[in-house]
Motif scaffolding. Structure first.
Motif, PDB file in Angstrom:
ATOM      1  N   LYS A 209       0.833  -1.186   0.000  1.00 39.56           N
ATOM      2  CA  LYS A 209       0.000   0.000   0.000  1.00 39.56           C
ATOM      3  C   LYS A 209       0.876   1.247   0.000  1.00 39.56           C
ATOM      4  CE  LYS A 209      -4.080  -1.946   2.231  1.00 39.56           C
ATOM      5  NZ  LYS A 209      -5.030  -1.826   3.357  1.00 39.56           N
ATOM      6  N   ARG A 210       0.449   2.237  -0.751  1.00 41.05           N
ATOM      7  CA  ARG A 210       1.252   3.446  -0.894  1.00 41.05           C
ATOM      8  C   ARG A 210       1.248   4.231   0.403  1.00 41.05           C
ATOM      9  NH1 ARG A 210       0.217   8.317  -5.275  1.00 41.05           N
ATOM     10  NH2 ARG A 210       1.985   9.614  -4.661  1.00 41.05           N
ATOM     11  N   THR A 211       2.438   4.579   0.861  1.00 41.03           N
ATOM     12  CA  THR A 211       2.583   5.367   2.080  1.00 41.03           C
ATOM     13  C   THR A 211       2.823   6.821   1.704  1.00 41.03           C
ATOM     14  OG1 THR A 211       4.948   4.879   2.140  1.00 41.03           O
ATOM     15  CG2 THR A 211       3.496   3.409   3.369  1.00 41.03           C
ATOM     16  N   ARG A 212       2.167   7.722   2.379  1.00 39.93           N
ATOM     17  CA  ARG A 212       2.293   9.142   2.112  1.00 39.93           C
ATOM     18  C   ARG A 212       3.522   9.688   2.821  1.00 39.93           C
ATOM     19  NH1 ARG A 212      -2.062  11.459  -0.180  1.00 39.93           N
ATOM     20  NH2 ARG A 212      -1.349  13.483   0.530  1.00 39.93           N
ATOM     21  N   THR A 213       4.308  10.464   2.083  1.00 44.66           N
ATOM     22  CA  THR A 213       5.510  11.077   2.620  1.00 44.66           C
ATOM     23  C   THR A 213       5.254  12.560   2.823  1.00 44.66           C
ATOM     24  OG1 THR A 213       6.896   9.485   1.448  1.00 44.66           O
ATOM     25  CG2 THR A 213       7.964  11.478   2.259  1.00 44.66           C
ATOM     26  N   ALA A 214       5.401  13.013   4.050  1.00 43.92           N
ATOM     27  CA  ALA A 214       5.206  14.431   4.359  1.00 43.92           C
ATOM     28  C   ALA A 214       6.442  15.203   3.901  1.00 43.92           C
ATOM     29  CB  ALA A 214       4.966  14.624   5.854  1.00 43.92           C
ATOM     30  N   ILE A 215       6.231  16.131   2.982  1.00 45.13           N
ATOM     31  CA  ILE A 215       7.340  16.912   2.422  1.00 45.13           C
ATOM     32  C   ILE A 215       7.282  18.309   3.029  1.00 45.13           C
ATOM     33  CG2 ILE A 215       8.475  17.673   0.318  1.00 45.13           C
ATOM     34  CD1 ILE A 215       6.860  15.594  -1.192  1.00 45.13           C
ATOM     35  N   PRO A 216       8.306  18.737   3.753  1.00 42.85           N
ATOM     36  CA  PRO A 216       8.295  20.094   4.330  1.00 42.85           C
ATOM     37  C   PRO A 216       8.298  21.161   3.247  1.00 42.85           C
ATOM     38  CG  PRO A 216       9.965  18.693   5.378  1.00 42.85           C
ATOM     39  CD  PRO A 216       9.483  17.969   4.160  1.00 42.85           C
TER      40      PRO A 216
ATOM     41  N   LYS B 105      19.640  12.918  -2.182  1.00 41.20           N
ATOM     42  CA  LYS B 105      20.990  13.144  -1.675  1.00 41.20           C
ATOM     43  C   LYS B 105      20.998  14.146  -0.535  1.00 41.20           C
ATOM     44  CE  LYS B 105      25.620  14.543  -3.202  1.00 41.20           C
ATOM     45  NZ  LYS B 105      26.439  15.002  -4.369  1.00 41.20           N
ATOM     46  N   GLY B 106      20.147  15.153  -0.609  1.00 39.94           N
ATOM     47  CA  GLY B 106      20.159  16.194   0.410  1.00 39.94           C
ATOM     48  C   GLY B 106      19.262  15.921   1.602  1.00 39.94           C
ATOM     49  N   HIS B 107      18.133  15.227   1.385  1.00 39.88           N
ATOM     50  CA  HIS B 107      17.151  15.067   2.459  1.00 39.88           C
ATOM     51  C   HIS B 107      16.722  13.623   2.691  1.00 39.88           C
ATOM     52  CE1 HIS B 107      16.581  19.459   2.526  1.00 39.88           C
ATOM     53  NE2 HIS B 107      16.613  19.394   1.200  1.00 39.88           N
ATOM     54  N   ARG B 108      17.249  12.690   1.916  1.00 37.00           N
ATOM     55  CA  ARG B 108      16.908  11.270   2.073  1.00 37.00           C
ATOM     56  C   ARG B 108      15.412  11.029   1.930  1.00 37.00           C
ATOM     57  NH1 ARG B 108      20.983   8.011   0.874  1.00 37.00           N
ATOM     58  NH2 ARG B 108      22.923   8.890   1.684  1.00 37.00           N
TER      59      ARG B 108
ATOM     60  N   PHE C  26       7.766  31.483  -2.496  1.00 35.08           N
ATOM     61  CA  PHE C  26       7.534  32.542  -1.515  1.00 35.08           C
ATOM     62  C   PHE C  26       7.697  32.048  -0.084  1.00 35.08           C
ATOM     63  CE2 PHE C  26       5.172  34.702  -4.987  1.00 35.08           C
ATOM     64  CZ  PHE C  26       5.860  35.908  -4.918  1.00 35.08           C
ATOM     65  N   ARG C  27       7.865  30.746   0.133  1.00 34.27           N
ATOM     66  CA  ARG C  27       8.020  30.223   1.487  1.00 34.27           C
ATOM     67  C   ARG C  27       9.434  30.472   1.995  1.00 34.27           C
ATOM     68  NH1 ARG C  27       3.388  27.063   2.264  1.00 34.27           N
ATOM     69  NH2 ARG C  27       3.948  27.097   4.461  1.00 34.27           N
ATOM     70  N   LEU C  28       9.558  30.514   3.294  1.00 30.43           N
ATOM     71  CA  LEU C  28      10.854  30.791   3.908  1.00 30.43           C
ATOM     72  C   LEU C  28      11.730  29.550   3.914  1.00 30.43           C
ATOM     73  CD1 LEU C  28       9.708  32.899   6.980  1.00 30.43           C
ATOM     74  CD2 LEU C  28      10.635  33.730   4.853  1.00 30.43           C
ATOM     75  N   PRO C  29      13.071  29.706   3.895  1.00 29.43           N
ATOM     76  CA  PRO C  29      13.949  28.530   3.965  1.00 29.43           C
ATOM     77  C   PRO C  29      13.834  27.797   5.288  1.00 29.43           C
ATOM     78  CG  PRO C  29      15.138  30.458   3.163  1.00 29.43           C
ATOM     79  CD  PRO C  29      13.818  30.946   3.646  1.00 29.43           C
ATOM     80  N   THR C  30      13.370  28.481   6.337  1.00 26.87           N
ATOM     81  CA  THR C  30      13.230  27.843   7.651  1.00 26.87           C
ATOM     82  C   THR C  30      11.841  27.271   7.895  1.00 26.87           C
ATOM     83  OG1 THR C  30      12.689  30.016   8.596  1.00 26.87           O
ATOM     84  CG2 THR C  30      15.001  29.334   8.636  1.00 26.87           C
ATOM     85  N   ASP C  31      10.961  27.348   6.917  1.00 21.93           N
ATOM     86  CA  ASP C  31       9.586  26.860   7.061  1.00 21.93           C
ATOM     87  C   ASP C  31       9.579  25.346   6.872  1.00 21.93           C
ATOM     88  OD1 ASP C  31       6.899  26.472   7.232  1.00 21.93           O
ATOM     89  OD2 ASP C  31       6.345  27.765   5.565  1.00 21.93           O
ATOM     90  N   THR C  32       9.384  24.613   7.956  1.00 26.53           N
ATOM     91  CA  THR C  32       9.356  23.153   7.897  1.00 26.53           C
ATOM     92  C   THR C  32       7.944  22.593   7.998  1.00 26.53           C
ATOM     93  OG1 THR C  32       9.717  23.050  10.299  1.00 26.53           O
ATOM     94  CG2 THR C  32      11.672  22.983   8.879  1.00 26.53           C
ATOM     95  N   SER C  33       6.936  23.420   7.845  1.00 24.00           N
ATOM     96  CA  SER C  33       5.564  22.938   7.925  1.00 24.00           C
ATOM     97  C   SER C  33       5.251  22.052   6.735  1.00 24.00           C
ATOM     98  CB  SER C  33       4.585  24.116   7.984  1.00 24.00           C
ATOM     99  OG  SER C  33       4.706  24.915   6.822  1.00 24.00           O
ATOM    100  N   THR C  34       4.426  21.046   6.983  1.00 27.67           N
ATOM    101  CA  THR C  34       4.046  20.098   5.926  1.00 27.67           C
ATOM    102  C   THR C  34       2.620  20.317   5.450  1.00 27.67           C
ATOM    103  OG1 THR C  34       3.382  18.494   7.627  1.00 27.67           O
ATOM    104  CG2 THR C  34       5.633  18.351   6.766  1.00 27.67           C
ATOM    105  N   LYS C  35       1.883  21.209   6.085  1.00 26.01           N
ATOM    106  CA  LYS C  35       0.514  21.490   5.683  1.00 26.01           C
ATOM    107  C   LYS C  35       0.352  22.988   5.511  1.00 26.01           C
ATOM    108  CE  LYS C  35      -1.599  17.531   8.022  1.00 26.01           C
ATOM    109  NZ  LYS C  35      -2.619  17.092   9.012  1.00 26.01           N
TER     110      LYS C  35
END
Length: 684
Positions: A171-178, A206-209, A229-238
């Protein structure tokens, strides 16, 4: 008639066959020609074949197959409840078909199939049995299938339920991408536009596995404008859209103006103000102005509270001197190309020359105004596209095909003035353009309510607000750049009025023509004028190099004023009008205002009419008829003839440009041409 025996190993469902890859491997194939029978292949008939020939008659033809002993037995894995089609395992199939040759393509209606089973018998003596299964190559992997024990005297049968775990059946698992990873993907694609999806996938892994698919990369790149437009420090996934967008816009406008006035604002004040604004906007009573909503609102708008210490610097010359010293120290780490300044100016774009001294002959002064924002760096090498704010979105003169954003940055609101929302939108676009160029710049601004933006939202632009009472001395745009721009606009406007008088047309400028005049005037502001204004403010750590002795500054304000004086002599009804009175007419034009509560609500609703006319005088004028390709070509041919007859005025480059336009219009006319019928020809 041919008969084939096939032993196949199926290791995947039929609906998983993609890109020509079939989850099936043929282990053994044997072919026998049943008719016409070959004399070399005749063998003695078995008892079953003899009985069948008696029943079927002479038209029946027997065939023979010898199954190798090393072939595996028939094995079927128990299918799951959601599986469809043939089950995984080993199966045997006999197929008879009619064809001229064995390798000929077989039609389904000319063939018949029969599935048989090979059953393994376990003898009493101990023996090890093997099954040769080839998965993806010609190599054979041997593994024991069944084994009997020495003490067993009877056949031991046992059913085992096997559930193979294959990558294709999981079954396909969803990957949360920041959000910062999505932003990095978009930046990598902009820097490497020819990179394939696989190259982007390898870069992310290579950078984030993170193992992403091609479709995921494509979905992210479709919303490139959003993620950049998102910030480089924005790690939100939603990224959820606020439930009450207009409420938050109005509240943010009020907060920006309150902060510009140095008013203390707390959480309780924000919630109370939000309830008051929500009543005017018609927010449902079920909406809860909770502390959690307030925290999410502050996170979305990058608002944080801090303690205030001390007061602003004192006014007068000491404040200017102190501001210059602080700015020089701050700008010491920036190159002159990376130091920008922005300022706004009101512009009465339809003002007639005799209106500068007041009403004439009972005619009311035309006070239609637009706001123009200009931005340029210290060397004048990067003049940003002017930002123009008007009171409606699509005036009548725009018609259907005109795109104002090709001429300038077109924005609109009911009052045609700069607001915090418009400035924030422009600032985000400016930051994005610097991020694409990989440049880090500083932007000098007035301390006005419309400019109060949170610097945490930006990645490549640092904001520096000038002290309130020092902008006239240390703001380069106020030091002469805006005045030079106004003078160039008035000169072009008066030249347009002269052409109207010569053609017998009324002296008027609509908003579409004004946009072109604004763009041309800003392009005519020379880099030397811009550098001189920055040098006059004395805020740069190193002054720009002065112009060479042989080169002169073009389009200076003094030269433009002399040109305006000459043009006024050619216009009727301009007696007593001076160039200085024309240039000072725009100084009092408001560019931003202090809004009341209703003003914030109206701006949040974006209630400006989409198709409102410019003035009541223009409603009676019918829109111009669209020009045809033939009319355009005739006009260009006349222009080409005039240019060729006056070689002193037009160079060969300009003539070639006109010839190129003629070729393009001829091609468009050829594409739009259609063959008429005989009836239409005789009607003409």
């Amino acid at each position: 008639v041919f008969v084939t025996l096939t032993c196949a190993f199926r290791y995947g469902r039929e609906d998983l066959d993609v890109l020509g890859l079939s989850f099936r491997k043929d282990l053994y194939i044997s072919t026998f020609q049943a008719f016409p029978p070959l004399p070399d292949e005749k063998k003695p008939l078995s008892r079953l074949q003899e009985r069948l020939l008696k029943k079927l008659g002479e038209q029946a033809y027997p065939f023979y197959f010898m199954i190798p002993q090393n072939l595996p037995c028939s094995v079927t894995l128990q299918p799951g409840p959601e599986d469809t089609g043939k089950a995984c395992g080993v199966d045997f199939e006999i197929r008879a078909f009619c064809a001229k040759a064995v390798d000929e393509k077989i039609h389904k209606r000319n063939s018949v199939r029969l599935v048989i089973r090979k059953v393994q018998y376990a003898p009493e003596k101990p023996v090890r049995q093997y099954a040769d299964i080839c998965l993806f190559s010609t190599a054979q992997y041997k593994c024991p299938v069944a084994q009997t024990e020495a003490d067993l005297v009877r056949v031991h049968l046992q059913c085992e339920r096997v559930s193979p775990k294959m990558q294709s059946t999981k079954k396909r698992t969803r990957t949360a991408i920041p959000a910062n990873v999505k932003r990095e993907i978009c930046l990598f694609h902009e820097q490497n536009p020819k990179a394939s999806r696989d190259c982007v996938i390898r870069h992310v892994f290579k950078g984030h596995r993170l193992a992403l698919g091609r479709s995921t990369i494509s979905d992210i790149l479709k919303e490139k404008e959003k993620w950049l437009f998102r910030l480089p420090t924005d790690t939100s996934t939603k990224a959820r859209t606020p439930q009450q967008q207009r409420l938050e816009d109005a509240l943010f406008l009020w907060f920006s103006e309150a902060r510009a006035r140095a008013m203390p604002v707390s959480d309780e004040i924000l919630i109370t103000k939000a309830k008051s604004v929500g009543e005017r906007l018609g927010v449902p009573e079920t909406f809860s102005y909770s502390v959690g909503w307030l925290q999410r609102f502050k996170q979305r708008r990058k608002i944080r509270f801090y303690k205030r210490h001390g007061r602003a610097a004192s006014e007068g010359g000491a404040a200017v001197t102190d501001a210059r010293r602080v700015l020089k120290a701050f700008l010491r780490g920036y190159d002159l190309n990376d130091i920008y300044s922005m300022g706004e100016s009101g512009l009465f774009f339809r003002m007639e020359p005799n209106a500068a001294l007041g009403p004439v002959s009972g005619k009311k002064r035309n006070t239609q105004r637009l706001t123009v924002a200009l931005c340029v760096n210290a060397l004048g090498t990067d003049k940003r596209k002017p930002l123009v704010v008007w009171e409606c979105k699509r005036p009548h003169c725009f018609e259907r095909d005109f795109d104002p954003n090709r001429v300038c940055c077109w924005r609109w609101n009911e009052n045609a003035r700069m607001t915090a929302l418009l400035f924030e939108e422009w600032l985000q676009e400016f930051d994005r353009s610097m991020r694409v160029r990989n440049r880090h710049v500083v932007l000098l601004l007035h301390s006005t309510p419309a400019h109060k933006n949170t610097a945490e939202q930006l990645t490549n632009v640092s904001l520096r607000f000038l002290p309130p009472d020092t902008t006239s001395a240390i703001q380069p745009l106020d030091a002469g750049i805006i005045r030079n721009f106004r003078a160039l606009y008035r000169r072009q406007q008066l030249q347009h009025y002269v052409r109207c008088v010569d053609a017998g047309k009324p002296q008027d400028v609509n908003i579409k023509e004004a946009l072109y005049l604004v763009r041309d005037s800003w392009q005519q502001v020379s880099a030397a004028t811009i550098s001189n204004c920055w040098r006059h403010c004395d805020i740069l750590p190193t002054h720009p190099e002065p112009a060479a002795p042989g080169s002169e500054e073009a389009n200076t304000t003094a030269e433009v004023i002399r040109s305006i004086s000459e043009i006024l002599t050619r216009l009727p009804g301009t007696a007593g009008v001076t160039p200085d009175s024309i240039l000072r007419a725009d100084e009092d034009a408001p560019i931003s205002e202090t809004l009341a509560d209703d003003g914030f609500v109206e701006l949040a609703r974006h209630c400006a009419p989409d198709s409102a006319s410019e003035t009541q005088d223009e409603d009676d004028r019918a829109p111009p008829r669209p020009a045809t390709a033939r009319e355009a070509r005739r006009g260009l041919e006349s222009a080409l003839a005039y240019a060729e007859q006056n070689p002193d005025l037009f160079g060969i480059g300009e003539i070639d440009c006109i010839r190129g336009l003629i070729k393009k219009t001829a091609a468009v006319g050829h594409q739009n041409a259609r063959q008429t019928t005989l009836c239409e020809y005789f009607r003409q």
